[in-house]
Each structure stands twice: as structure tokens, then as C-alpha cells.
Scaffold this motif. Structure first.
Motif, PDB file in Angstrom:
ATOM      1  N   ILE A  20     -23.437   2.169  -8.125  1.00  0.00           N
ATOM      2  CA  ILE A  20     -24.159   2.829  -9.507  1.00  0.00           C
ATOM      3  C   ILE A  20     -24.480   2.046 -11.146  1.00  0.00           C
ATOM      4  CG2 ILE A  20     -22.662   3.597 -12.218  1.00  0.00           C
ATOM      5  CD1 ILE A  20     -20.479   4.822  -9.793  1.00  0.00           C
ATOM      6  N   SER A  21     -25.676   2.436 -11.971  1.00  0.00           N
ATOM      7  CA  SER A  21     -26.107   1.443 -12.920  1.00  0.00           C
ATOM      8  C   SER A  21     -26.162   1.870 -14.104  1.00  0.00           C
ATOM      9  CB  SER A  21     -27.668   1.148 -12.343  1.00  0.00           C
ATOM     10  OG  SER A  21     -28.107   2.728 -12.919  1.00  0.00           O
ATOM     11  N   VAL A  22     -25.835   1.137 -15.587  1.00  0.00           N
ATOM     12  CA  VAL A  22     -25.202   2.082 -16.599  1.00  0.00           C
ATOM     13  C   VAL A  22     -27.231   0.926 -17.573  1.00  0.00           C
ATOM     14  CG1 VAL A  22     -23.967   1.751 -18.278  1.00  0.00           C
ATOM     15  CG2 VAL A  22     -23.150   1.107 -15.933  1.00  0.00           C
ATOM     16  N   ILE A  23     -27.010   2.512 -18.452  1.00  0.00           N
ATOM     17  CA  ILE A  23     -28.394   1.746 -18.972  1.00  0.00           C
ATOM     18  C   ILE A  23     -27.727   2.701 -20.287  1.00  0.00           C
ATOM     19  CG2 ILE A  23     -30.011   2.958 -20.097  1.00  0.00           C
ATOM     20  CD1 ILE A  23     -31.167   3.618 -17.404  1.00  0.00           C
ATOM     21  N   THR A  24     -27.461   1.846 -22.152  1.00  0.00           N
ATOM     22  CA  THR A  24     -26.783   1.795 -23.316  1.00  0.00           C
ATOM     23  C   THR A  24     -27.896   1.941 -24.009  1.00  0.00           C
ATOM     24  OG1 THR A  24     -26.369  -0.821 -23.102  1.00  0.00           O
ATOM     25  CG2 THR A  24     -25.194   1.101 -21.879  1.00  0.00           C
ATOM     26  N   LYS A  25     -27.880   3.095 -25.076  1.00  0.00           N
ATOM     27  CA  LYS A  25     -28.501   2.911 -26.247  1.00  0.00           C
ATOM     28  C   LYS A  25     -28.193   3.027 -27.536  1.00  0.00           C
ATOM     29  CE  LYS A  25     -32.758   1.980 -28.276  1.00  0.00           C
ATOM     30  NZ  LYS A  25     -33.342   0.630 -28.884  1.00  0.00           N
ATOM     31  N   ASP A  26     -27.426   1.946 -28.468  1.00  0.00           N
ATOM     32  CA  ASP A  26     -27.070   2.692 -29.427  1.00  0.00           C
ATOM     33  C   ASP A  26     -25.972   3.599 -29.208  1.00  0.00           C
ATOM     34  OD1 ASP A  26     -28.715   1.339 -30.653  1.00  0.00           O
ATOM     35  OD2 ASP A  26     -30.081   3.274 -30.796  1.00  0.00           O
ATOM     36  N   GLY A  27     -25.123   3.332 -27.531  1.00  0.00           N
ATOM     37  CA  GLY A  27     -23.913   4.065 -27.579  1.00  0.00           C
ATOM     38  C   GLY A  27     -23.613   4.930 -27.134  1.00  0.00           C
ATOM     39  N   ALA A  28     -25.247   5.493 -26.500  1.00  0.00           N
ATOM     40  CA  ALA A  28     -25.347   6.527 -25.592  1.00  0.00           C
ATOM     41  C   ALA A  28     -25.466   6.181 -24.169  1.00  0.00           C
ATOM     42  CB  ALA A  28     -26.213   7.167 -25.723  1.00  0.00           C
ATOM     43  N   VAL A  29     -24.897   6.751 -23.515  1.00  0.00           N
ATOM     44  CA  VAL A  29     -24.437   5.428 -22.000  1.00  0.00           C
ATOM     45  C   VAL A  29     -24.919   7.057 -21.021  1.00  0.00           C
ATOM     46  CG1 VAL A  29     -23.091   5.093 -19.804  1.00  0.00           C
ATOM     47  CG2 VAL A  29     -22.889   4.977 -22.443  1.00  0.00           C
ATOM     48  N   ILE A  30     -26.380   6.114 -20.248  1.00  0.00           N
ATOM     49  CA  ILE A  30     -26.756   7.140 -18.667  1.00  0.00           C
ATOM     50  C   ILE A  30     -26.052   6.462 -17.324  1.00  0.00           C
ATOM     51  CG2 ILE A  30     -28.772   7.445 -17.512  1.00  0.00           C
ATOM     52  CD1 ILE A  30     -30.287   7.738 -19.886  1.00  0.00           C
ATOM     53  N   LEU A  31     -25.667   7.108 -16.404  1.00  0.00           N
ATOM     54  CA  LEU A  31     -24.801   6.070 -15.202  1.00  0.00           C
ATOM     55  C   LEU A  31     -26.334   7.081 -14.335  1.00  0.00           C
ATOM     56  CD1 LEU A  31     -21.341   7.675 -15.429  1.00  0.00           C
ATOM     57  CD2 LEU A  31     -21.969   5.242 -16.011  1.00  0.00           C
ATOM     58  N   ASN A  32     -26.429   6.166 -13.723  1.00  0.00           N
ATOM     59  CA  ASN A  32     -27.566   6.640 -12.334  1.00  0.00           C
ATOM     60  C   ASN A  32     -27.384   6.179 -11.584  1.00  0.00           C
ATOM     61  OD1 ASN A  32     -29.789   7.322 -13.478  1.00  0.00           O
ATOM     62  ND2 ASN A  32     -30.272   5.945 -14.989  1.00  0.00           N
ATOM     63  N   GLY A  33     -27.322   6.682 -10.113  1.00  0.00           N
ATOM     64  CA  GLY A  33     -26.723   6.332  -8.498  1.00  0.00           C
ATOM     65  C   GLY A  33     -25.748   6.864  -7.720  1.00  0.00           C
ATOM     66  N   THR A  34     -25.074   6.217  -6.638  1.00  0.00           N
ATOM     67  CA  THR A  34     -24.816   7.188  -5.955  1.00  0.00           C
ATOM     68  C   THR A  34     -23.658   7.017  -5.785  1.00  0.00           C
ATOM     69  OG1 THR A  34     -25.587   5.903  -3.709  1.00  0.00           O
ATOM     70  CG2 THR A  34     -27.065   7.357  -4.360  1.00  0.00           C
ATOM     71  N   VAL A  35     -22.690   7.905  -5.446  1.00  0.00           N
ATOM     72  CA  VAL A  35     -21.270   7.658  -4.593  1.00  0.00           C
ATOM     73  C   VAL A  35     -20.877   7.824  -3.596  1.00  0.00           C
ATOM     74  CG1 VAL A  35     -20.249   7.584  -7.723  1.00  0.00           C
ATOM     75  CG2 VAL A  35     -20.513   9.852  -6.473  1.00  0.00           C
ATOM     76  N   THR A  36     -19.203   7.859  -2.999  1.00  0.00           N
ATOM     77  CA  THR A  36     -19.527   8.575  -1.981  1.00  0.00           C
ATOM     78  C   THR A  36     -19.016   9.838  -1.721  1.00  0.00           C
ATOM     79  OG1 THR A  36     -17.380   7.586  -1.997  1.00  0.00           O
ATOM     80  CG2 THR A  36     -19.326   6.450  -1.075  1.00  0.00           C
ATOM     81  N   ASP A  37     -17.957  10.116  -3.158  1.00  0.00           N
ATOM     82  CA  ASP A  37     -17.163  11.964  -3.342  1.00  0.00           C
ATOM     83  C   ASP A  37     -17.894  12.743  -4.778  1.00  0.00           C
ATOM     84  OD1 ASP A  37     -15.336  13.147  -2.378  1.00  0.00           O
ATOM     85  OD2 ASP A  37     -13.888  12.278  -3.470  1.00  0.00           O
ATOM     86  N   VAL A  38     -17.545  13.844  -4.542  1.00  0.00           N
ATOM     87  CA  VAL A  38     -18.574  14.539  -5.275  1.00  0.00           C
ATOM     88  C   VAL A  38     -17.392  13.889  -6.745  1.00  0.00           C
ATOM     89  CG1 VAL A  38     -18.424  16.538  -6.560  1.00  0.00           C
ATOM     90  CG2 VAL A  38     -18.825  16.369  -4.446  1.00  0.00           C
ATOM     91  N   ALA A  39     -15.508  13.762  -6.201  1.00  0.00           N
ATOM     92  CA  ALA A  39     -15.284  13.459  -7.402  1.00  0.00           C
ATOM     93  C   ALA A  39     -14.532  12.257  -8.273  1.00  0.00           C
ATOM     94  CB  ALA A  39     -13.540  13.735  -7.123  1.00  0.00           C
ATOM     95  N   GLN A  40     -15.954  11.492  -7.830  1.00  0.00           N
ATOM     96  CA  GLN A  40     -16.165  10.154  -8.208  1.00  0.00           C
ATOM     97  C   GLN A  40     -16.765   9.883  -9.328  1.00  0.00           C
ATOM     98  OE1 GLN A  40     -17.337   7.494  -5.312  1.00  0.00           O
ATOM     99  NE2 GLN A  40     -15.546   6.858  -4.596  1.00  0.00           N
ATOM    100  N   ILE A  41     -17.786  11.356  -9.488  1.00  0.00           N
ATOM    101  CA  ILE A  41     -18.687  11.497 -10.623  1.00  0.00           C
ATOM    102  C   ILE A  41     -18.003  11.875 -11.480  1.00  0.00           C
ATOM    103  CG2 ILE A  41     -20.652  12.533 -11.611  1.00  0.00           C
ATOM    104  CD1 ILE A  41     -21.607  13.571  -8.486  1.00  0.00           C
ATOM    105  N   GLY A  42     -16.652  12.691 -12.251  1.00  0.00           N
ATOM    106  CA  GLY A  42     -15.768  13.462 -12.227  1.00  0.00           C
ATOM    107  C   GLY A  42     -16.051  12.085 -13.549  1.00  0.00           C
ATOM    108  N   LYS A  43     -14.369  11.034 -12.718  1.00  0.00           N
ATOM    109  CA  LYS A  43     -14.157   9.963 -12.607  1.00  0.00           C
ATOM    110  C   LYS A  43     -14.776   8.937 -13.577  1.00  0.00           C
ATOM    111  CE  LYS A  43      -9.859   8.304 -11.040  1.00  0.00           C
ATOM    112  NZ  LYS A  43      -9.069   7.539  -9.690  1.00  0.00           N
ATOM    113  N   ALA A  44     -15.472   8.357 -12.871  1.00  0.00           N
ATOM    114  CA  ALA A  44     -17.217   7.780 -14.241  1.00  0.00           C
ATOM    115  C   ALA A  44     -17.105   8.112 -15.122  1.00  0.00           C
ATOM    116  CB  ALA A  44     -18.514   7.226 -12.366  1.00  0.00           C
ATOM    117  N   GLU A  45     -17.530   9.644 -14.907  1.00  0.00           N
ATOM    118  CA  GLU A  45     -18.182  10.134 -16.284  1.00  0.00           C
ATOM    119  C   GLU A  45     -16.789   9.308 -17.372  1.00  0.00           C
ATOM    120  OE1 GLU A  45     -18.916  14.139 -15.788  1.00  0.00           O
ATOM    121  OE2 GLU A  45     -20.983  13.063 -15.518  1.00  0.00           O
TER     122      GLU A  45
END
Length: 128
Positions: A78-103
Motif C-alpha cells: 500500500i502506498s500513501v499519498i497526502t496533500k493538505d489532509g487529503a489521503v489517497i491509498l494506492n496498491g493491492t491487498v489480499t482480501d476485499v475486507a482489507q480495503i474497508g479496514k484500511a480506509e
């Protein structure tokens, strides 16, 4: 004729008042931002949040640390990009549930104002 002149004056007065209020709010925000930055570029006490590269890097580190604490998420992909408090999560996870958990974890980090997830699920090499 008198009514239309009075109406015209009322509209003009309203525009002047609205313009003055809008101008003073923008000028106040700009001067508050400038005084919060200070000469050294750091936030003064009472400022809402520092802005700039240093603040973005610090926020990115806090988000990485928060995601890394969760043992169920493989944060290495997972890569994290930040700009003035806004965060963009890029990359891959092994399970769909991990996407929501990371958010959810990212939203809980102090200083995050918004989260955009571009995470996808990594398919195993077998293809299923």
C-alpha cells in the motif's frame, strides 16, 4: 417611481454588504494562514493544522504507522499519498475486507480530512 428607486438602493446596499463580508472573510483567512506559518514555516499555537510538505510527510508517516499496526493488512503493498489532509491509498491487498479496514484506519488518523481509496485485491498466481 419612488418604490423602484428604494428597491434599487436596497439591492445596492445588500450587494455592498455581501461583498464587504465576503472580502473580509477571505482577507481574514489569508492573514490567519500567513500568521500561522510564521517566519520559520511552522504553525503558531492555535492554528488548526500545519500545511506544506513537512505536514504532508508527517501525516503520511502517521497513516503508514496506523495501517502497519493492523496485522491483518499487508501494508507493504500500500502506498500513501497526502496533500493538505487529503489521503489517497494506492496498491493491492489480499482480501476485499482489507480495503474497508484500511480506509477506516486512515480516517481515524489525526489530521486526515478525506480518504480516497484506489486499493485493489491482488489475485493469487493460480488465477482463481
Amino acid at each position: 417611481m419612488r418604490t423602484s428607486k428604494a428597491l434599487e438602493l436596497a439591492v445596492i446596499a445588500w450587494f455592498v454588504t455581501a461583498s464587504t463580508t465576503a472580502w473580509s472573510q477571505t482577507a481574514g483567512a489569508a492573514s490567519a494562514s500567513a500568521s500561522a506559518q510564521g517566519a520559520s514555516g511552522t504553525a503558531a499555537s492555535g492554528a488548526t493544522a500545519p500545511v506544506g510538505r513537512k505536514a504532508d510527510r508527517a501525516l503520511r508517516r502517521r497513516v503508514y504507522a496506523a495501517i502497519g499496526k493492523d496485522k491483518e493488512i499487508s501494508a507493504g503493498d500500500i502506498s500513501v499519498i497526502t496533500k493538505d489532509g487529503a489521503v489517497i491509498l494506492n496498491g493491492t491487498v489480499t482480501d476485499v475486507a482489507q480495503i474497508g479496514k484500511a480506509e477506516t484506519i486512515t480516517r481515524g488518523v489525526s489530521g486526515v480530512t478525506s480518504v480516497t481509496s484506489k486499493l485493489t485485491v491482488k489475485k493469487p498466481l493460480g488465477g482463481m
